[in-house]
Enzyme design. Structure first.
Site, PDB file in Angstrom:
ATOM      1  CB  CYS A 194      -0.939   0.123   1.190  1.00 38.60           C
ATOM      2  SG  CYS A 194      -2.117  -1.227   1.305  1.00 38.60           S
ATOM      3  NE  ARG A 249       4.545   1.552  -0.241  1.00 38.05           N
ATOM      4  CZ  ARG A 249       5.549   1.160   0.517  1.00 38.05           C
ATOM      5  NH1 ARG A 249       6.773   1.223   0.072  1.00 38.05           N
ATOM      6  NH2 ARG A 249       5.328   0.697   1.732  1.00 38.05           N
ATOM      7  CD1 TRP A 281      -0.605  -6.356  -3.102  1.00 33.24           C
ATOM      8  CD2 TRP A 281      -0.517  -6.778  -0.905  1.00 33.24           C
ATOM      9  NE1 TRP A 281      -0.318  -7.691  -2.939  1.00 33.24           N
ATOM     10  CE2 TRP A 281      -0.256  -7.977  -1.596  1.00 33.24           C
ATOM     11  CE3 TRP A 281      -0.510  -6.804   0.485  1.00 33.24           C
ATOM     12  CZ2 TRP A 281      -0.005  -9.178  -0.961  1.00 33.24           C
ATOM     13  CZ3 TRP A 281      -0.262  -8.011   1.125  1.00 33.24           C
ATOM     14  CH2 TRP A 281      -0.009  -9.184   0.398  1.00 33.24           C
ATOM     15  CG  ASN A 293       1.683   0.771   4.094  1.00 30.35           C
ATOM     16  OD1 ASN A 293       1.337  -0.389   3.877  1.00 30.35           O
ATOM     17  ND2 ASN A 293       2.941   1.160   4.059  1.00 30.35           N
ATOM     18  N   GLY A 294      -0.386  -0.902   6.305  1.00 29.85           N
ATOM     19  CA  GLY A 294       0.025  -1.796   7.390  1.00 29.85           C
ATOM     20  C   GLY A 294      -1.107  -2.738   7.727  1.00 29.85           C
ATOM     21  CD  GLU A 314      15.270 -14.760  -8.596  1.00 27.87           C
ATOM     22  OE1 GLU A 314      14.782 -15.260  -7.577  1.00 27.87           O
ATOM     23  OE2 GLU A 314      14.948 -13.628  -9.009  1.00 27.87           O
ATOM     24  CE  LYS A 330      11.924 -12.596 -10.463  1.00 32.65           C
ATOM     25  NZ  LYS A 330      12.878 -12.227  -9.468  1.00 32.65           N
ATOM     26  CD  GLU A 371       7.674 -11.742  -8.809  1.00 34.29           C
ATOM     27  OE1 GLU A 371       8.758 -12.225  -9.167  1.00 34.29           O
ATOM     28  OE2 GLU A 371       7.577 -10.808  -8.001  1.00 34.29           O
ATOM     29  CG  HIS A 390      14.388 -39.116  -4.337  1.00 33.02           C
ATOM     30  ND1 HIS A 390      14.624 -40.425  -4.029  1.00 33.02           N
ATOM     31  CD2 HIS A 390      15.594 -38.593  -4.689  1.00 33.02           C
ATOM     32  CE1 HIS A 390      15.913 -40.695  -4.148  1.00 33.02           C
ATOM     33  NE2 HIS A 390      16.525 -39.591  -4.556  1.00 33.02           N
ATOM     34  CE  LYS A 408      10.984  -3.874  -6.734  1.00 31.42           C
ATOM     35  NZ  LYS A 408      11.467  -5.066  -7.474  1.00 31.42           N
TER      36      LYS A 408
HETATM   37  O1  M6R Z   1      12.499  -5.888  -0.834  1.00 32.72           O
HETATM   38  P1  M6R Z   1      12.920  -7.304  -0.582  1.00 32.72           P
HETATM   39  O2  M6R Z   1      14.157  -7.680  -1.327  1.00 32.72           O
HETATM   40  O3  M6R Z   1      13.039  -7.625   0.869  1.00 32.72           O
HETATM   41  O4  M6R Z   1      11.740  -8.199  -1.166  1.00 32.72           O
HETATM   42  C1  M6R Z   1      11.728  -9.577  -0.997  1.00 32.72           C
HETATM   43  C2  M6R Z   1      10.718 -10.229  -1.881  1.00 32.72           C
HETATM   44  O5  M6R Z   1       9.446  -9.754  -1.601  1.00 32.72           O
HETATM   45  C3  M6R Z   1      11.019  -9.988  -3.370  1.00 32.72           C
HETATM   46  O6  M6R Z   1      12.293 -10.424  -3.706  1.00 32.72           O
HETATM   47  C4  M6R Z   1       9.996 -10.740  -4.251  1.00 32.72           C
HETATM   48  O7  M6R Z   1      10.166 -12.113  -4.093  1.00 32.72           O
HETATM   49  C5  M6R Z   1      10.174 -10.309  -5.705  1.00 32.72           C
HETATM   50  N1  M6R Z   1       8.937  -9.756  -6.181  1.00 32.72           N
HETATM   51  C6  M6R Z   1      10.570 -11.421  -6.589  1.00 32.72           C
HETATM   52  O8  M6R Z   1      10.720 -10.999  -7.898  1.00 32.72           O
END
Ligand code: M6R
Length: 590
Positions: free
Chosen positions: A2, A27, A71, A95-96, A463, A467, A470, A486, A585
């Site tokens: 947010c 956000r 969010w 926000n929170g 990773e 990606k 996501e 397994h 983000k």
């Molecule tokens: O700001 P941060 O690096 O602490 O964020 C951690 C994760 O939320 C962040 O890496 C998230 O997994 C990404 N959106 C992945 O692309």
């Protein structure tokens, strides 16, 4: 998660709020809203979806207002749950998460108060109405004393023209002078401009914004003096610079970022950190998402190069697993934003248990940086796309560099001059990675995708998988190649895309056996390798060859085509890679 904004000035507030909110959409973008205050009345505009839906918002009267981009945590992403929430004489953006909102809401309902949303935030407006005795700041202080959880709050009272009161506990908030008036926001880019003067509000602080002045206070006490934040308006400004998406722009920045991210540990600014590093007997790493993967990759470097025992934890697990923190532990908390609630909590816990904490952050003025004993900035520049790309490479460059310095100090394994070559090699990896565009037709309609690798290649696979999930929404799993048999192998069918990462010569034959296993079940194998001879191996459908940089550092390069694959598949599936659904983000809630 947010974003909140506020403005008081000489011009109409609504256009300023909408413009600033747009810059906080990273956000969250489930809903948006603006409330202005003019002649003792609120004017409200809210919408489901992103800020662009606030049509006609510029017409709202009033030179004082607050805004929100959401969010969703409590309550669906609908217009009725959009902030600002207005109750009686109060308008609130939050926000929170208010953890005790159930009890507080019940209390209000018993008093006959009706709620118009399912959010945890609306209760704040109700409490303000109850506790207001003629002074907004005092009412806000009284309300904050009732709240448990996290909040950054901006509130207005119909009785107090041109006033916004602010409070912060565990959610970021800045305030200052910009746009020809006073402003507040969840993050710097919303209000960063040439000439702007901005201040961080810390946990347990509150403030009062008037048209020409902001006064900061402790929650329970008197005025606080603050120093302005240092920021560069040029680098804070979110521009795509001609790229179709921020994600594409940010991937293109990887070579430059690999250069900038390596701290010069010989510099006097890092003297105290370097001493703590050399003294460390154990390393613990806590992080989330992509930053966690950077931690996993760094473990190979710390253990293999410097022979220091390194444990890596998902931050949200670390904090609840009663961790053992031996004497001499250095905790590396890795976070792009420096605002991830779980990472901050893990770092705080490690500190309480005696560890020294190093924040490896992109946002230098973040909460994590503030609580850490030492800060290593990765200097990747602002990352706007929700999917982390360049900051992963930057985190790796910083961590590899630290591991290499430690190895040198301990007179352990050498690593050559590979780190200095990484930026140039990344240019080549980016160019080669464009080859994944020919892979896209095999992925676009797939029902599931698997990513496999061994050792550091497994980390790159994880990773790449994150990606793809996501931003393309394809169910995907990252797996250690040797573990497939397994269980997971049962899921592989005819034409299932399997992405294999192979940069380790040591493990190449083992990896090829795993590739054979999936191929025998009908999978189509897509290979990312630095070992040319395997690129054309039998059973590999398509491949991309990245430059060789040694097994330990290889994720910094092999991840590049994986990021590109996710990007192109996302677009082919009609998604906006910069704004994946349901995500934000910066994850400032638990
Ligand atoms: O700001 P941060 O690096 O602490 O964020 C951690 C994760 O939320 C962040 O890496 C998230 O997994 C990404 N959106 C992945 O692309």
């Amino acid at each position: 998660m947010c974003g909140i904004v506020g403005f008081i000035g000489k011009k109409r507030a609504a256009p300023v709020l909408a413009k600033n909110l747009k810059k906080l959409e990273y956000r969250g973008y489930d809903s948006a809203g603006i409330a202005t205050l003019a002649k003792g009345s609120f004017h409200l505009l809210r919408c489901a979806g992103p800020v662009a839906g606030l049509r006609g918002g510029g017409m709202l009267a009033g030179t004082c207002g607050i805004g929100h981009t959401r969010w969703a945590t409590h309550g669906a992403p609908s217009e009725e749950n959009a902030h600002p929430h207005i109750y009686g004489r109060f308008a609130v953006v939050h926000n929170g998460i208010i953890e005790n909102y159930h009890a507080l809401k019940e209390e209000c309902e018993k008093r006959g108060e009706a709620f118009s949303s399912q959010t945890d935030s609306e209760v704040i407006a109700h409490l303000l109405e109850r506790y207001y005795m003629g002074e907004l700041l005092e009412a806000l202080r009284a309300v904050c004393a009732r709240l448990r959880g996290s909040y950054a709050l901006a509130v207005m009272c119909a009785n107090e023209p041109e006033t916004i009161a602010l409070a912060r506990e565990k959610s970021p908030l800045i305030a200052g002078y910009s746009d020809g008036g006073t402003v507040c926001a969840s993050d710097i880019p919303a209000v960063a401009k040439q000439g702007a003067e901005l201040y961080a509000i810390e946990d347990g602080e509150c403030a009062v914004m008037k048209k020409e002045r902001i006064t900061f206070y402790g929650m329970g006490g008197g005025e606080i003096d603050k120093s302005p934040l240092a920021f560069d308006p040029e680098t804070e400004a979110p521009y795509r610079c001609g790229f179709p998406h921020f994600m594409k722009k940010e991937m293109a920045e990887i070579p430059a970022v690999l250069k900038a991210a390596r701290p010069n540990l010989g510099d006097f600014r890092y003297e105290a950190f370097y001493e703590a590093l050399c003294r460390a007997e154990h390393l613990q790493i806590a992080a989330c998402g992509t930053a966690y993967h950077a931690g996993l990759a760094a473990k190979f470097a710390f253990e293999s190069l410097a022979r220091v025992r390194t444990e890596v934890s998902v931050a949200s697990e670390y904090r609840y697993c009663d961790p053992i923190v031996p004497d001499g532990t250095l905790m590396l908390a890795i976070s792009q934003s420096g605002e991830t609630a779980d990472t901050i909590a893990a770092a705080r816990l490690a500190k309480e248990r005696g560890a020294k904490v190093v924040a490896i952050v992109n946002a230098e003025s973040s909460s994590l940086a503030a609580l850490a004993d030492y800060v290593i900035p990765v200097r990747a520049g602002r990352e706007i796309a929700v999917a982390a790309t360049k900051t992963f490479n930057a985190q790796l460059a910083a961590l590899y560099s630290i591991a290499a310095s430690l190895a040198e100090y301990r007179k352990k394994r050498g690593y050559g001059d590979v780190l200095a070559q990484l930026p140039g090699l990344a240019e080549a990896a980016l160019a080669a990675g464009e080859g994944v565009r020919s892979w896209v037709p095999y992925f676009v309609g797939a029902s599931s995708v698997y990513f496999i690798g061994r050792g550091a290649d497994y980390v790159a696979a994880l990773e790449g998988c994150l990606k793809l999930k996501e931003i393309s929404y394809l169910p995907s799993e990252g797996y250690p190649a040797g573990e497939l048999k397994h269980g997971t192998l049962a899921l592989v069918e005819k034409n299932t895309p399997v992405v294999a990462v192979l940069t380790s010569r040591r493990l190449a034959e083992k990896m090829m056996s795993a590739i054979e296993e999936v191929r025998a079940r009908g999978a189509k194998v897509f290979l990312i390798t630095s070992l040319c001879e395997y690129a054309v191996a039998e059973g590999v459908t398509l491949s991309v060859v990245v430059p060789e940089c040694g097994e330990i550092f290889s994720p910094a390069l092999s991840v590049i085509p994986l990021q590109q694959l996710a990007y192109y598949v996302s677009i082919a599936r009609g998604n906006n890679p910069d704004k994946p659904r349901n995500l934000a983000k910066s994850v400032t809630v638990e």
